[in-house]
Scaffold this active site. Structure first.
Site, PDB file in Angstrom:
ATOM      1  N   HIS A  14      43.369  36.867  37.921  1.00 21.90           N
ATOM      2  CA  HIS A  14      44.033  37.591  39.067  1.00 21.90           C
ATOM      3  C   HIS A  14      45.190  36.635  39.636  1.00 21.90           C
ATOM      4  O   HIS A  14      45.122  35.681  39.059  1.00 21.90           O
ATOM      5  CB  HIS A  14      42.694  37.658  40.250  1.00 21.90           C
ATOM      6  CG  HIS A  14      42.300  36.357  40.424  1.00 21.90           C
ATOM      7  ND1 HIS A  14      43.043  35.529  41.549  1.00 21.90           N
ATOM      8  CD2 HIS A  14      40.984  35.793  40.319  1.00 21.90           C
ATOM      9  CE1 HIS A  14      42.248  34.179  41.506  1.00 21.90           C
ATOM     10  NE2 HIS A  14      41.163  34.412  40.768  1.00 21.90           N
ATOM     11  N   GLU A  89      33.570  35.960  38.952  1.00 22.04           N
ATOM     12  CA  GLU A  89      33.816  34.618  38.718  1.00 22.04           C
ATOM     13  C   GLU A  89      32.401  34.031  38.658  1.00 22.04           C
ATOM     14  O   GLU A  89      31.386  34.800  39.129  1.00 22.04           O
ATOM     15  CB  GLU A  89      34.380  33.943  39.745  1.00 22.04           C
ATOM     16  CG  GLU A  89      34.706  32.538  39.808  1.00 22.04           C
ATOM     17  CD  GLU A  89      35.431  32.071  38.460  1.00 22.04           C
ATOM     18  OE1 GLU A  89      34.770  32.045  37.129  1.00 22.04           O
ATOM     19  OE2 GLU A  89      36.574  31.536  38.555  1.00 22.04           O
TER      20      GLU A  89
END
Length: 217
Positions: A14, A89
């Site tokens: 990202h 994550e």
């Protein structure tokens, strides 16, 4: 083992967030992208992926990844898109929202660093637990690729996820697996399945996304 299928997997991290700039552990906190800081990287990623046709796209369900996917403009008509919690994550538990200076004197934090992430973070995950959910996702990726004839797949995810995928496919050291925001890796993968139906992914090539510029001597 017989070769069952071949898939090109492109995994990108990202774009930049405020916590990236502050060097805070984000983990699974749903932190948005930071503008205008993120824009240059996102536009470079868009240019990199322009003209590529993906058969399927998987994105972490956290908003910073969904925003990155929107900016990348990689979703073409007919492309299957899945929001995938398994691409989140690493869960940093008690470390989330904190910076190194706030943690460096804590014994469990020092032990976690020394273990190269293998110890479980208090209230969070270990690298092994992250690998387990990625293994499950990769198993489903093979099944979906076979069923849908997917030959090129995009995954929009996080730095820790790409680090673990690099460790798996490129057999590199933990500390060498870092990729910058709005960048990633491209792997050519082969899925092989034995007579008992057990499958395994193997990597035949890997490269940076965007591709590294060649230097002329």
């Amino acid at each position: 083992m017989a070769i069952d299928l071949s898939v090109e997997l492109v995994a990108v991290r990202h774009g930049i967030t405020a916590w990236n700039l502050e060097r805070r552990y984000q983990g699974q906190q749903d932190i948005p992208l930071l503008f205008p800081d993120a824009e240059a990287g996102l536009l470079a990623l868009r240019d990199t992926l322009a003209g590529e046709q993906f058969d399927a796209i998987h994105s972490s369900d956290l908003q910073r990844c969904q925003q990155t996917l929107e900016w990348a403009q990689a979703v073409k008509p007919g492309t299957a898109v899945s929001l995938e919690p398994r691409l989140r994550e690493l869960d940093f538990g008690e470390y989330e929202g904190k910076v190194y200076d706030e943690l460096k004197e804590l014994p469990h934090y020092r032990a976690w660093i020394d273990s190269v992430g293998e110890l479980q973070i208090p209230g969070g995950e270990s690298s092994g637990q992250l690998r387990a959910r990625l293994d499950a996702w990769l198993d489903d990726l093979a099944a979906n690729a076979r069923a849908g004839n997917h030959r090129k797949v995009l995954a929009v995810t996080h730095g820790g996820v790409i680090r673990e995928l690099r460790r798996r496919f490129e057999t590199i050291h933990f500390w060498d697996g870092v990729v910058a925001q709005a960048q990633g890796r491209r792997w050519q993968l082969i899925y092989q399945q034995d007579a008992q139906g057990k499958g395994e992914w193997q990597c035949s090539s890997s490269s940076a996304v965007p591709a590294l510029e060649s230097v002329t001597p």
